[in-house]
Structure formats: C-alpha cells, structure tokens
Write a protein that holds these residues in place. Structure first.
Motif, PDB file in Angstrom:
ATOM      1  N   PRO A  29      28.584  43.746  39.311  1.00 28.04           N
ATOM      2  CA  PRO A  29      29.418  43.039  38.318  1.00 28.04           C
ATOM      3  C   PRO A  29      30.725  42.581  38.946  1.00 28.04           C
ATOM      4  O   PRO A  29      31.228  43.194  39.895  1.00 28.04           O
ATOM      5  N   ASN A  30      31.271  41.507  38.426  1.00 25.63           N
ATOM      6  CA  ASN A  30      32.583  41.055  38.895  1.00 25.63           C
ATOM      7  C   ASN A  30      33.665  41.945  38.303  1.00 25.63           C
ATOM      8  O   ASN A  30      33.379  42.960  37.661  1.00 25.63           O
ATOM      9  N   TYR A  31      34.928  41.579  38.502  1.00 31.67           N
ATOM     10  CA  TYR A  31      36.011  42.441  38.035  1.00 31.67           C
ATOM     11  C   TYR A  31      36.164  42.427  36.510  1.00 31.67           C
ATOM     12  O   TYR A  31      36.890  43.247  35.956  1.00 31.67           O
ATOM     13  N   ALA A  32      35.511  41.503  35.845  1.00 29.34           N
ATOM     14  CA  ALA A  32      35.440  41.507  34.383  1.00 29.34           C
ATOM     15  C   ALA A  32      34.208  42.248  33.897  1.00 29.34           C
ATOM     16  O   ALA A  32      33.883  42.202  32.709  1.00 29.34           O
ATOM     17  N   MET A  33      33.528  42.939  34.825  1.00 31.03           N
ATOM     18  CA  MET A  33      32.327  43.726  34.537  1.00 31.03           C
ATOM     19  C   MET A  33      31.187  42.861  34.005  1.00 31.03           C
ATOM     20  O   MET A  33      30.454  43.247  33.106  1.00 31.03           O
ATOM     21  N   GLU A  34      31.020  41.661  34.606  1.00 34.32           N
ATOM     22  CA  GLU A  34      29.943  40.759  34.210  1.00 34.32           C
ATOM     23  C   GLU A  34      28.980  40.585  35.387  1.00 34.32           C
ATOM     24  O   GLU A  34      29.400  40.234  36.487  1.00 34.32           O
TER      25      GLU A  34
ATOM     26  N   LYS B 295      22.512  35.430  54.029  1.00 31.36           N
ATOM     27  CA  LYS B 295      22.658  36.399  52.932  1.00 31.36           C
ATOM     28  C   LYS B 295      24.104  36.851  52.772  1.00 31.36           C
ATOM     29  O   LYS B 295      24.569  37.092  51.657  1.00 31.36           O
ATOM     30  N   ARG B 296      24.800  36.923  53.911  1.00 32.58           N
ATOM     31  CA  ARG B 296      26.210  37.293  53.812  1.00 32.58           C
ATOM     32  C   ARG B 296      26.974  36.257  52.997  1.00 32.58           C
ATOM     33  O   ARG B 296      27.805  36.587  52.153  1.00 32.58           O
ATOM     34  N   MET B 297      26.691  34.963  53.265  1.00 32.18           N
ATOM     35  CA  MET B 297      27.377  33.899  52.530  1.00 32.18           C
ATOM     36  C   MET B 297      27.019  33.952  51.041  1.00 32.18           C
ATOM     37  O   MET B 297      27.898  33.785  50.171  1.00 32.18           O
ATOM     38  N   LEU B 298      25.755  34.192  50.730  1.00 29.57           N
ATOM     39  CA  LEU B 298      25.325  34.246  49.336  1.00 29.57           C
ATOM     40  C   LEU B 298      25.964  35.401  48.589  1.00 29.57           C
ATOM     41  O   LEU B 298      26.189  35.320  47.368  1.00 29.57           O
ATOM     42  N   ARG B 299      26.272  36.493  49.283  1.00 29.74           N
ATOM     43  CA  ARG B 299      26.786  37.688  48.619  1.00 29.74           C
ATOM     44  C   ARG B 299      28.311  37.770  48.614  1.00 29.74           C
ATOM     45  O   ARG B 299      28.873  38.699  48.038  1.00 29.74           O
ATOM     46  N   MET B 300      28.971  36.826  49.246  1.00 22.21           N
ATOM     47  CA  MET B 300      30.439  36.856  49.305  1.00 22.21           C
ATOM     48  C   MET B 300      31.024  36.635  47.910  1.00 22.21           C
ATOM     49  O   MET B 300      30.574  35.771  47.158  1.00 22.21           O
ATOM     50  N   ALA B 301      32.046  37.433  47.598  1.00 18.80           N
ATOM     51  CA  ALA B 301      32.685  37.361  46.275  1.00 18.80           C
ATOM     52  C   ALA B 301      34.118  36.859  46.410  1.00 18.80           C
ATOM     53  O   ALA B 301      34.790  37.117  47.414  1.00 18.80           O
ATOM     54  N   ASN B 302      34.578  36.136  45.399  1.00 15.81           N
ATOM     55  CA  ASN B 302      35.962  35.649  45.417  1.00 15.81           C
ATOM     56  C   ASN B 302      36.900  36.718  44.873  1.00 15.81           C
ATOM     57  O   ASN B 302      36.514  37.858  44.648  1.00 15.81           O
ATOM     58  N   VAL B 303      38.152  36.352  44.620  1.00 19.10           N
ATOM     59  CA  VAL B 303      39.147  37.337  44.185  1.00 19.10           C
ATOM     60  C   VAL B 303      38.829  37.902  42.801  1.00 19.10           C
ATOM     61  O   VAL B 303      39.348  38.951  42.427  1.00 19.10           O
ATOM     62  N   ASP B 304      37.988  37.219  42.036  1.00 24.56           N
ATOM     63  CA  ASP B 304      37.584  37.723  40.723  1.00 24.56           C
ATOM     64  C   ASP B 304      36.277  38.503  40.784  1.00 24.56           C
ATOM     65  O   ASP B 304      35.774  38.952  39.747  1.00 24.56           O
ATOM     66  N   GLY B 305      35.729  38.652  41.995  1.00 20.72           N
ATOM     67  CA  GLY B 305      34.480  39.388  42.149  1.00 20.72           C
ATOM     68  C   GLY B 305      33.249  38.559  41.875  1.00 20.72           C
ATOM     69  O   GLY B 305      32.145  39.094  41.789  1.00 20.72           O
ATOM     70  N   ASN B 306      33.405  37.234  41.737  1.00 18.34           N
ATOM     71  CA  ASN B 306      32.271  36.361  41.427  1.00 18.34           C
ATOM     72  C   ASN B 306      31.576  35.888  42.703  1.00 18.34           C
ATOM     73  O   ASN B 306      32.238  35.423  43.643  1.00 18.34           O
TER      74      ASN B 306
END
Length: 590
Positions: free
Chosen positions: A148-153, A108-119
């Motif tokens: 949401p990611n950093y683009a609020m998506e 679950k940690r791997m599935l929830r990891m976000a990149n620098v854009d929050g995706n």
C-alpha cells in the motif's frame, strides 16, 4: 531547462530535441523533470522515447523532486506507447542475467519504484482508470506483492473502491499474490461490499480470508453491506460464511451486522440475516441493548413491528440494558415513533423498573413541564394500565423542590450581563476615589496634597466603603472572566454565583460610599438627617433581599469562607470547592 528543449519535448519534436542531446543529463525543470519526464507527461511518442533512451539510458531511472520516474508520469497520463518503450528499454538495458549486472532485473526494479507518496506506476494507472496500461504493468510483473502507498491504498483496493471492474478483475486474475489493504484497515472486500460491486464473488474466491478481516471500527464486510442495504451482497457473504453475522464490532459498541441493519431500518437485509442465521437476534451490544432497544432508540417503526411478530420477541421485550432500561423506557425519549404495538404487546411489563427504580410512567411524571409528545405517551401508557412505581417518593419530592439547573448558554449570557455591571461599578468607584469630596489642600502647609476632610469620621467611612466596592467589583470581574474561559459546567455555576454575590455586595458599598461622601460636604444638618432616613429605609430591605437571594441561589455556601483554615490559600478557594462538591446533593437547602 532550455525553453526550446522544453517546447520540443512537450511536442515530441525529435529533430529539435537532438540539438540538445549532449545536455540531456543536465537539462531539468524546476521540479527536477528531465526531458524524458516532459515527453512522458505530454506526448505519447514511443519513437522519440526510444531515441532519447538509445544514448541516455540512465534517464530511465531518474526521479524528479516528487520521486517520480518517467514511467510514473506516462502511467498517470495513460500514454501506452511511452510505457511500452520504457519497459522495452529497461529490459534491453538491464537484462535479468546481463553480463554487467548479474542477478539484477532493471525492468522489475523500475516497475516497483515508488514516489514520495508511496505510489508505483500501477497505482497511477489504476487511479486514473487506464486499463491497457495497467494490464501491461501487471503482466510484466505478476509476482510482485504491491504494497500500500502512504495513504494505505493498494492498486486492488483503489480499483474496487472506484468501481473500475475490469482493472479489479485483471489484478485478481493476473497477480499471483494480490494486495488488498485500504485506509482504516479496510480491505478490497469492504470496498466491494460498500459499492455493491460485482467483484464480491471473485474476491471471495481468490481471497477467502478477507471475510475474517475487520477495519479500525471492528466492522467486517457484512457490517457495511447491512448499513448500505445491499441485500444481494449480504446473501453472497452469508451463503458461504455464516459466521460473519456473529462478528461484533469491538470499537463500535459491539454491534453485529443485524444491529447495524436495525439502526438503519433496512427490513430486507434484516430478513436475509435472520433467514441464514435465525439465532443472531440473541446478540446484544456492549451497552447490553438488544435489537428492540435499537429499533426504539433509532425510531424504526417498521423494524419494531416486524420483530414483534416473532415469538422470540417475548424474550427481548422486557430485557434491560446496562442502565436498566427496557425498550419501553427508551420509548419515552423518542420524538416521532408510534410505539402502540410495543405498549400493547401482551408480553410487555409496562411497570418495569430501571436501575434508578423508576417505571416508564415515573420518567414522564418527573418532568417539570410535559411536552405535547409526553402527554400523548402518558395517556397511551395509562390506557394500557401503567402506574407510578412509588419506589422513589422521597427522592421525587426533593427533586421537585430543587432549583432548576441553568443551561450553559444561559450561564454565559448571564455572565456577560453581570460582567458589564461589575465593570461599571469598578469604573464609578475608581473615579470617585480620585475625585474625593472636599478636594485637596493646596496651601503651603505641611498637609499640602492631602484630603481636606481627611480627619472626619464620615469621610473615612466614604474612603473605606469606596475602596471595598472597587476591590469586590474587580473580584467579580475575575470570577466572570474565569467562567467564560471554562468548559466545566459545575465550575461555571460556582463562578456565576460568586460573581453575582460580589456584585451585590459591591453595589451596597457603592451606595454607602455615595451617601457618606455626599454627607461629608453638605453644611446643612437637616439634609444630612434626611439622607440618613432614606438610607435606613433602603437598608431595611437589604437583609430581606439578601435572604431571598441566598435562598434562590446557593450562595449560602459562601459562609465557609470564614471557617476554612486549610493551607495553600484554602481561605480563598475553599468555599468554591465545597460549593461544587455540594452541587450533586439532593438535600433541601433551607
């Protein structure tokens, strides 16, 4: 990364890759991709992924410079086999209640990891419309509330906005707590209403609270359905939540969905709104404009005639907005609207006054030159019995006598012309100052280097007039440069008139300098007399021209330059301040 290893990972060639297995941790590309990243990006080989992770499980959570794990890249490319292998390895290497990591769920940690854009990986799968990958990710972690990611998506918003119906349904049905936000505070329901998507019904069932959500403009989903003429969505929303029709957009003139539909001319949507909410026509905007105001303002003839069929139109037809304008007042400013049904309506007050005590006909008669359109409207009003109001007779007379305001484009064009003239005067007078009449003393006397005619009164007159001419012309140049740099229309007018007056005076002084300089070196008396006569004849016209110039501009205000006694350079800026303050006066100038 070693070129052979990179090529092998790119092709999924495990035979070649295992030669470098001892260096997998240190081998990276310039962007930080490991051999697992490269494999996930270019080759959907689950078997090779398992071989790599069997001896190098730490690569599972390794990020590149963009904050992406191998799962991000595999989800983006739709490599379902790699995604399955990564999830299985994470579940095996980091069990939920493992001996080495109690209470730690690595999968679950791997599935929830976000990149620098929050995706997250699910963001990537949804954005690229890989349903099977998205299904695997959602089913593996249905409890997660995707932020949401950093683009609020959020993934749900992306799926609805892009029209990926299957993925949107998957997320709504599978996720126990669906995130719904999008850019600008919009929600998935906003996106569904904009696209006229079939997900509207499911979103309303799963997330009924979204009907109360508004975006940064204050628009709810019904506003957007009305704007884009989606009658079916309007019906769906109002069938369950009628209150949406009365929500006003706080950041957009307090407009309701009906107001939006009127501005766009969508009669079918208007009928749907009135069918479900027959009293919604009563709402007005922040500027106190009703639906008839808006129909006229946006020149929606079909909408206007549709409204005038209703009995309640008599309540709106003479209603005034914040400026006192009735819908008929706004009709005068239209360009193409056929307002015959409005002008001839039995309940219209054709002689209503606005806040400036002007009737509709007054607003046309105040124009200096009537356009063809205004002439037609004037005749139409007169046939219907309109008449002037006669409340502003005095004001109208003054306004008709006032000079016409110059437009910004014309001001800048005039300023450019005056700037050239002022620069030429400054150049000529500067040259004349260093090539003085009579020359300089070149003898060994004490007066060496001084002007030969320095003691003559006429030469002194030349020096004074030439010096004043160059100073005043430079002053005019400064005025005009300030004009071209400013955005304030009143300040531009002040600078234009100031520069024009300075050029006028500089030209007179330049003429005086020319005549006195020429006279100082002429030996013949009769020639000097002739020059004086010509100058007198010319100077006779100067006062007349000056009076006419001051009458056509407001340069008479510059007399305050000699009266101001305030400190802080008020002797210089005072006249301009007084002139600007007087720009709004409606009194006669003479």
């Amino acid at each position: 990364m070693d070129p052979e290893l990179y090529t092998a990972a790119h092709l999924g060639d495990w035979v070649l890759m295992k030669r470098f297995s001892g260096n997998f941790y240190s081998q990276k590309t310039s962007t930080g991709n490991t051999v697992l990243h490269v494999l996930a990006q270019f080759c959907d080989s689950a078997e090779v992924a398992r071989h790599i992770l069997a001896g190098h499980c730490c690569l599972l959570m390794k990020k590149n410079v963009h904050g992406e794990t191998a799962l991000h890249l595999a989800a983006r490319k739709g490599h379902l086999g790699i995604v399955r292998a990564l999830i299985a390895s994470a579940r095996h290497q980091y069990p939920h209640s493992g001996f080495r990591f109690p209470g730690f769920d690595g999968c679950k940690r791997m599935l929830r990891m976000a990149n620098v854009d929050g995706n997250t990986a699910l963001h990537e799968a949804v954005r690229n419309n890989f349903y099977e990958v998205a299904k695997l990710l959602v089913q593996e972690d249905p409890e997660f509330h995707y932020r949401p990611n950093y683009a609020m998506e959020t993934p749900l918003y992306l799926a609805v906005e892009k029209g990926y119906h299957d993925i949107a349904v998957l997320i709504l049905v599978t996720c126990k707590s669906s995130s719904y936000l999008g850019p600008g505070n919009r929600t998935a329901l906003h996106a569904a209403a904009i696209r006229n998507s079939p997900e509207v019904e499911l979103v309303l069932q799963k997330l009924p609270n979204l009907t109360k959500k508004v975006d940064k403009f204050g628009w709810n989903a019904l506003h957007y359905a009305a704007k884009f003429n989606h009658q079916g969505v309007v019906r769906q929303l109002l069938s369950k939540y009628k209150f949406m029709a009365y929500v006003t957009a706080n950041n957009d003139d307090s407009m309701t969905a009906l107001h939006i539909a009127v501005t766009q001319g969508h009669v079918a949507v208007i009928k749907e709104l009135l069918l479900h909410c027959p009293d919604c026509w009563e709402r007005i905007t922040y500027k106190r404009q009703n639906i008839l105001h808006l129909a006229v303002k946006y020149e929606q003839r079909e909408v206007l005639e549709f409204f005038l069929q209703y009995s309640w139109a008599s309540e709106l037809i003479n209603q005034k907005d914040s400026k006192g304008n009735t819908p008929l007042h706004l009709y005068v400013a239209t360009k193409n609207l056929d307002g015959n049904s409005l002008v001839n309506h039995p309940c219209v007050d054709i002689s209503a006054f606005d806040n400036s005590n002007s009737t509709v006909l007054d607003n046309i008669l105040h124009s200096r030159e009537l356009t063809g359109r205004q002439v037609l409207i004037k005749e139409e009003l007169e046939r219907a019995g309109a008449s002037p109001g006669y409340r502003n007779v005095g004001t109208v007379k003054k306004n008709l006598g006032a000079p016409k305001t110059e437009e910004p484009e014309k001001l800048e064009s005039l300023a450019g012309t005056y700037l050239i003239v002022a620069t030429l005067i400054a150049t000529v007078t500067f040259t004349a100052g260093f090539t003085i009449p009579g020359g300089y003393n070149d003898s060994e006397s004490p007066n060496k280097g001084l002007a030969v005619l320095g003691n003559k009164a006429i030469f002194i007159t030349f020096v004074i007039s030439d010096s004043l001419a160059i100073m005043i012309s430079v002053h005019a140049v400064l005025h005009l440069i300030l004009l071209l740099q400013s955005n304030n229309h009143k300040f531009k007018l002040a600078m234009l008139h100031g520069g024009r007056a300075s050029i006028f005076m500089a030209m007179i002084l330049m003429m005086i300098a020319f005549l006195t300089g020429l006279s100082s070196v002429l030996p013949m008396l009769h020639i000097k007399i002739l020059l004086c006569v010509l100058a007198a004849i010319y100077c006779y016209h100067i006062p007349l021209d000056l009076v006419q110039f001051l009458r056509n501009t407001r340069c008479s205000r510059y007399v305050t330059m000699f009266r101001h006694t305030e400190a802080d350079y008020s002797w210089y800026i005072g006249p301009f301040r007084v002139w600007v303050q007087d720009l709004t006066e409606e009194d006669e100038f003479w």
